[in-house]
Design an enzyme around this catalytic site. Structure first.
Site, PDB file in Angstrom:
ATOM      1  N   SER A  71       6.407  20.476 -87.807  1.00 47.19           N
ATOM      2  CA  SER A  71       5.007  20.835 -88.033  1.00 47.19           C
ATOM      3  C   SER A  71       4.920  21.692 -89.297  1.00 47.19           C
ATOM      4  CB  SER A  71       4.501  21.654 -86.834  1.00 47.19           C
ATOM      5  OG  SER A  71       3.280  22.283 -87.130  1.00 47.19           O
ATOM      6  N   TYR A 104       5.285  28.358 -80.489  1.00 46.93           N
ATOM      7  CA  TYR A 104       5.311  27.015 -81.086  1.00 46.93           C
ATOM      8  C   TYR A 104       5.937  27.075 -82.487  1.00 46.93           C
ATOM      9  CZ  TYR A 104       3.480  22.504 -82.762  1.00 46.93           C
ATOM     10  OH  TYR A 104       3.345  21.239 -83.277  1.00 46.93           O
TER      11      TYR A 104
HETATM   12  N1  NAP Z   1      -1.324  17.201 -82.991  1.00 44.08           N
HETATM   13  C1  NAP Z   1      -1.026  18.086 -83.940  1.00 44.08           C
HETATM   14  O1  NAP Z   1      -1.899  18.836 -84.421  1.00 44.08           O
HETATM   15  C2  NAP Z   1       0.395  18.187 -84.436  1.00 44.08           C
HETATM   16  C3  NAP Z   1       0.615  18.865 -85.659  1.00 44.08           C
HETATM   17  C4  NAP Z   1       1.916  19.008 -86.116  1.00 44.08           C
HETATM   18  C5  NAP Z   1       2.955  18.486 -85.379  1.00 44.08           C
HETATM   19  N2  NAP Z   1       2.724  17.846 -84.211  1.00 44.08           N
HETATM   20  C6  NAP Z   1       3.871  17.356 -83.436  1.00 44.08           C
HETATM   21  O2  NAP Z   1       3.755  15.973 -83.210  1.00 44.08           O
HETATM   22  C7  NAP Z   1       4.497  15.628 -82.039  1.00 44.08           C
HETATM   23  C8  NAP Z   1       3.661  14.702 -81.157  1.00 44.08           C
HETATM   24  O3  NAP Z   1       2.552  15.427 -80.657  1.00 44.08           O
HETATM   25  P1  NAP Z   1       1.086  14.816 -80.539  1.00 44.08           P
HETATM   26  O4  NAP Z   1       0.213  15.585 -81.437  1.00 44.08           O
HETATM   27  O5  NAP Z   1       1.130  13.356 -80.665  1.00 44.08           O
HETATM   28  O6  NAP Z   1       0.681  15.283 -79.077  1.00 44.08           O
HETATM   29  P2  NAP Z   1       0.595  14.496 -77.690  1.00 44.08           P
HETATM   30  O7  NAP Z   1      -0.335  13.364 -77.777  1.00 44.08           O
HETATM   31  O8  NAP Z   1       0.342  15.543 -76.674  1.00 44.08           O
HETATM   32  O9  NAP Z   1       2.065  13.916 -77.546  1.00 44.08           O
HETATM   33  C9  NAP Z   1       3.145  14.678 -77.107  1.00 44.08           C
HETATM   34  C10 NAP Z   1       4.023  13.763 -76.283  1.00 44.08           C
HETATM   35  O10 NAP Z   1       5.163  14.505 -75.831  1.00 44.08           O
HETATM   36  C11 NAP Z   1       5.465  14.102 -74.509  1.00 44.08           C
HETATM   37  N3  NAP Z   1       6.077  15.190 -73.767  1.00 44.08           N
HETATM   38  C12 NAP Z   1       5.639  16.471 -73.653  1.00 44.08           C
HETATM   39  N4  NAP Z   1       6.459  17.162 -72.832  1.00 44.08           N
HETATM   40  C13 NAP Z   1       7.442  16.298 -72.449  1.00 44.08           C
HETATM   41  C14 NAP Z   1       8.572  16.406 -71.597  1.00 44.08           C
HETATM   42  N5  NAP Z   1       8.871  17.554 -70.967  1.00 44.08           N
HETATM   43  N6  NAP Z   1       9.366  15.322 -71.417  1.00 44.08           N
HETATM   44  C15 NAP Z   1       9.062  14.147 -72.023  1.00 44.08           C
HETATM   45  N7  NAP Z   1       8.015  13.983 -72.851  1.00 44.08           N
HETATM   46  C16 NAP Z   1       7.200  15.044 -73.050  1.00 44.08           C
HETATM   47  C17 NAP Z   1       4.099  13.755 -73.880  1.00 44.08           C
HETATM   48  O11 NAP Z   1       4.245  12.715 -72.925  1.00 44.08           O
HETATM   49  P3  NAP Z   1       4.154  12.974 -71.331  1.00 44.08           P
HETATM   50  O12 NAP Z   1       2.982  13.855 -71.105  1.00 44.08           O
HETATM   51  O13 NAP Z   1       4.053  11.610 -70.779  1.00 44.08           O
HETATM   52  O14 NAP Z   1       5.445  13.619 -70.988  1.00 44.08           O
HETATM   53  C18 NAP Z   1       3.289  13.235 -75.065  1.00 44.08           C
HETATM   54  O15 NAP Z   1       3.283  11.825 -75.103  1.00 44.08           O
HETATM   55  C19 NAP Z   1       4.881  16.953 -81.364  1.00 44.08           C
HETATM   56  O16 NAP Z   1       6.222  17.254 -81.623  1.00 44.08           O
HETATM   57  C20 NAP Z   1       3.972  17.962 -82.048  1.00 44.08           C
HETATM   58  O17 NAP Z   1       4.523  19.253 -82.063  1.00 44.08           O
HETATM   59  C21 NAP Z   1       1.459  17.657 -83.729  1.00 44.08           C
END
Ligand code: NAP
Length: 280
Positions: free
Chosen positions: A141, A154
């Site tokens: 991130s 985070y």
């Molecule tokens: N959205 C933003 O603003 C942003 C910005 C910078 C970086 N990121 C990064 O991008 C990545 C993806 O996030 P996203 O934004 O796409 O959010 P998201 O839609 O909430 O996706 C996160 C995924 O992680 C999985 N997950 C969470 N805890 C888990 C566990 N204990 N075991 C297995 N799977 C798990 C969830 O699936 P289940 O619930 O099915 O487990 C979900 O599909 C993350 O690493 C996040 O830090 C996001």
């Protein structure tokens, strides 16, 4: 890296950036094992890929668990016939005052965001080293380079993931295995609360679409990129923060004040009181 036939283990594939990554990689011919906790959502994504002519399997697994990472990699290896690409995308975030963070929430965040990527990487590396080829992709991130108020745990986890990526890339130099660190900025997914998107709108901060972010990540993988920071002026802010951190403290002042105000209105999250016998 050639994505056609690329045997890929992708975590967090049931929603957001991970779901878009799965669909984009599937469309490019990658063979995928999709991991997450929610089996229904994963199966839907796998079905969508298969319907479009691709190959994907859903494996429900809780990455925050203390064990089971080796077994997950073994099972994915058996199903795919090997692993060429590991994408550590699964993650959780927390927005709030650190003083009132729930210790169990901190544990879950650290286990999911940093311990699991380390353990999965450790588990895939021996076979990659033997074949002299492969790639590890860690989704970090912008907050892995800029310590952001109200995202303390985070930010800590993403700083750790960035440090791990850099160290491992240097350790693996010449082995044929690459390490890509990706740093998205705010992206519209379920990771963030509506409150955060309201704050972003109020401060004029850009919010990306997960499909756009996934497309950038796929191109970075195909081009064997070491690092990719998504968004402008965030890229510049990362560099400035490394050189002139006080300037960034000043620049984010308004956002921090707005967040404080909002947290004051919504009230602090209740701190979990440690039970005496647990800590004695
Ligand atoms: N959205 C933003 O603003 C942003 C910005 C910078 C970086 N990121 C990064 O991008 C990545 C993806 O996030 P996203 O934004 O796409 O959010 P998201 O839609 O909430 O996706 C996160 C995924 O992680 C999985 N997950 C969470 N805890 C888990 C566990 N204990 N075991 C297995 N799977 C798990 C969830 O699936 P289940 O619930 O099915 O487990 C979900 O599909 C993350 O690493 C996040 O830090 C996001």
């Amino acid at each position: 890296m050639n994505l056609e036939g690329c045997r890929t283990l992708l975590t967090g594939a049931g929603s957001g950036i991970g779901r878009c990554l799965a669909l984009a990689l599937g469309a490019r011919g990658a063979r995928l094992v999709l991991v997450g906790r929610n089996a229904t959502r994963l199966t839907e994504v796998a079905r969508e890929i298969v319907r479009a002519g691709g190959y994907a399997l859903a494996v429900a697994h809780d990455l925050s668990a203390p064990a089971g990472h080796d077994q997950l990699v073994l099972s994915a290896t058996n199903r795919l016939g090997g692993i060429d690409l590991l994408i550590n995308n699964a993650g959780v975030a927390g927005f709030g005052e650190f003083a009132t963070e729930d210790p169990a929430g901190i544990d879950n965040l650290i286990n999911t965001n940093i311990t699991a990527p380390l353990l999965l990487t450790r588990a895939v590396l021996p076979a990659m080293l033997e074949s002299g080829t492969g790639r590890i992709v860690n989704v970090g991130s912008i907050l892995g380079s800029i310590g952001f108020p109200h995202f303390a745990a985070y930010s800590a986890s993403k700083f750790a993931l960035r440090g791990f990526s850099e160290a491992l890339r240097r350790e693996l130099a010449g082995s044929g295995i690459g390490v890509t660190y990706v740093a998205p900025r705010t992206t519209r997914t379920t990771l963030n609360s509506d409150t955060l998107y309201e704050l972003s709108a109020a401060s004029g901060t850009a919010v990306d679409d997960p499909a756009t972010v996934a497309a950038i990540i796929v191109e970075a993988i195909a081009a064997d990129r070491d690092e990719i920071y998504i968004g402008w002026p965030e890229k510049l802010a990362v560099r400035l923060n490394a050189l002139l951190p006080r300037l960034i403290s000043l620049a984010i002042g308004k956002q921090v004040a707005a967040a404080r105000q909002l947290l004051r209105t919504t009230g602090p999250r209740p701190a979990t009181a440690p039970s005496i016998d647990k800590y004695e």
